[in-house]
Design a protein around this motif. Structure first.
Motif, short mmCIF file in Angstrom:
data_model
loop_
_atom_site.label_atom_id
_atom_site.label_comp_id
_atom_site.label_asym_id
_atom_site.label_seq_id
_atom_site.Cartn_x
_atom_site.Cartn_y
_atom_site.Cartn_z
N MET A 1 0.90 -1.18 0.00
CA MET A 1 0.08 0.01 -0.03
C MET A 1 0.85 1.11 0.29
O MET A 1 1.92 1.42 0.64
N ALA A 2 0.55 2.24 -1.05
CA ALA A 2 1.23 3.46 -0.93
C ALA A 2 1.10 4.12 0.36
O ALA A 2 0.20 4.37 1.13
N GLU A 3 2.35 4.97 0.59
CA GLU A 3 2.30 5.88 1.89
C GLU A 3 1.13 6.89 1.79
O GLU A 3 1.04 7.70 0.62
N ARG A 4 0.36 7.33 2.86
CA ARG A 4 -0.64 8.05 2.95
C ARG A 4 -0.32 9.08 3.88
O ARG A 4 0.26 8.90 5.03
N GLU A 5 -0.71 10.59 3.87
CA GLU A 5 -0.58 11.49 4.60
C GLU A 5 -1.78 12.19 4.84
O GLU A 5 -2.66 12.15 4.11
N LYS A 6 -2.06 12.42 6.14
CA LYS A 6 -3.38 13.32 6.51
C LYS A 6 -3.08 14.82 6.35
O LYS A 6 -2.19 15.40 6.98
N LEU A 7 -3.67 15.48 5.56
CA LEU A 7 -3.87 16.95 5.33
C LEU A 7 -4.80 17.54 6.07
O LEU A 7 -6.09 17.11 5.93
N GLU A 8 -4.40 18.42 7.03
CA GLU A 8 -5.39 19.24 7.79
C GLU A 8 -5.92 20.40 6.74
O GLU A 8 -4.99 21.31 6.77
N VAL A 9 -7.09 20.67 6.29
CA VAL A 9 -7.49 21.61 5.52
C VAL A 9 -8.75 22.14 5.98
O VAL A 9 -9.84 21.30 6.10
N ASN A 11 -11.47 22.73 8.40
CA ASN A 11 -11.92 21.75 9.44
C ASN A 11 -12.04 20.29 9.10
O ASN A 11 -12.84 19.58 9.65
N ASN A 12 -11.40 20.20 8.00
CA ASN A 12 -11.49 18.73 7.43
C ASN A 12 -9.95 18.06 7.59
O ASN A 12 -8.85 18.63 7.46
N THR A 13 -9.91 16.71 7.51
CA THR A 13 -8.82 16.09 7.34
C THR A 13 -8.70 15.13 6.17
O THR A 13 -9.93 14.36 5.86
N ILE A 14 -7.90 15.30 5.09
CA ILE A 14 -7.89 14.35 3.88
C ILE A 14 -6.78 13.58 4.07
O ILE A 14 -5.53 13.72 4.25
N GLU A 15 -7.06 12.31 3.60
CA GLU A 15 -5.94 11.30 3.50
C GLU A 15 -5.85 11.28 2.28
O GLU A 15 -6.59 10.73 1.40
N ASN A 22 2.16 15.85 -2.12
CA ASN A 22 3.45 16.66 -2.36
C ASN A 22 2.83 17.95 -3.31
O ASN A 22 3.51 19.14 -3.28
N GLY A 23 1.97 17.51 -4.32
CA GLY A 23 1.61 18.61 -5.07
C GLY A 23 0.56 19.57 -4.04
O GLY A 23 0.84 20.87 -4.36
N TYR A 24 0.03 19.25 -3.35
CA TYR A 24 -0.93 20.28 -2.41
C TYR A 24 0.42 20.99 -1.44
O TYR A 24 -0.02 22.16 -1.71
N HIS A 25 1.11 20.80 -1.02
CA HIS A 25 2.32 21.45 -0.31
C HIS A 25 2.76 22.49 -1.32
O HIS A 25 3.02 23.60 -0.80
N ASN A 26 3.09 22.06 -2.35
CA ASN A 26 3.86 23.06 -3.55
C ASN A 26 2.62 23.86 -3.89
O ASN A 26 3.28 25.20 -4.01
N GLY A 27 1.67 23.78 -4.15
CA GLY A 27 0.37 24.57 -4.42
C GLY A 27 0.32 25.73 -3.45
O GLY A 27 0.26 26.90 -3.65
N ASN A 28 0.45 25.34 -2.16
CA ASN A 28 0.10 26.06 -0.97
C ASN A 28 1.34 27.12 -0.94
O ASN A 28 1.06 28.34 -0.67
N LEU A 29 2.37 26.66 -1.16
CA LEU A 29 3.80 27.52 -0.95
C LEU A 29 3.64 28.36 -2.14
O LEU A 29 4.06 29.57 -2.01
#
Length: 108
Positions: A1-9, A11-15, A22-29
């Motif tokens: 199973m691929a590694e998963r990360e919990k993103l706090e967005v 009031n939500n948590t996205i797995e 990686n794309g999310y963090h880059n877009g945010n930055l």
């Protein structure tokens, strides 16, 4: 199973898988980087162009692209003045003004 990360967005948590995260963090930055200013005035056309250009970027995966756009939109909604920063710009090429001296190696 691929590694998963919990993103706090909000009031939500996205797995998310690692590509999306990686794309999310880059877009945010990217949103907060003052070297990547928002088009002023923000229009629906500007946002559509941004989303389309980044969702269909052939240099990365669809998951990374979707994460990038989602991260950017999340930061747009958040718009925290404390998070803005200026990245270091790396120039593509240096200008050579003179030749470097040739040094001959000598055996000891």
């Amino acid at each position: 199973m691929a590694e998963r990360e919990k993103l706090e967005v909000g009031n939500n948590t996205i797995e998310a898988d690692s590509e999306f995260a990686n794309g999310y963090h880059n877009g945010n930055l990217y949103y907060y980087d003052t070297n990547s200013p928002l088009p002023r005035l923000l229009t629906s056309e500007a946002i559509c162009t941004f989303v389309q250009d980044n969702l269909f970027d052939q240099q990365t995966t669809l998951q990374w692209n979707a994460g990038f756009v989602f991260g950017w939109v999340t930061a747009l909604c958040e718009n925290n003045p404390a998070f803005f920063f200026t990245s270091i710009v790396i120039r593509d090429a240096a200008t050579v003004t003179e030749s470097l001296p040739i040094i001959a190696l000598q055996e000891a």
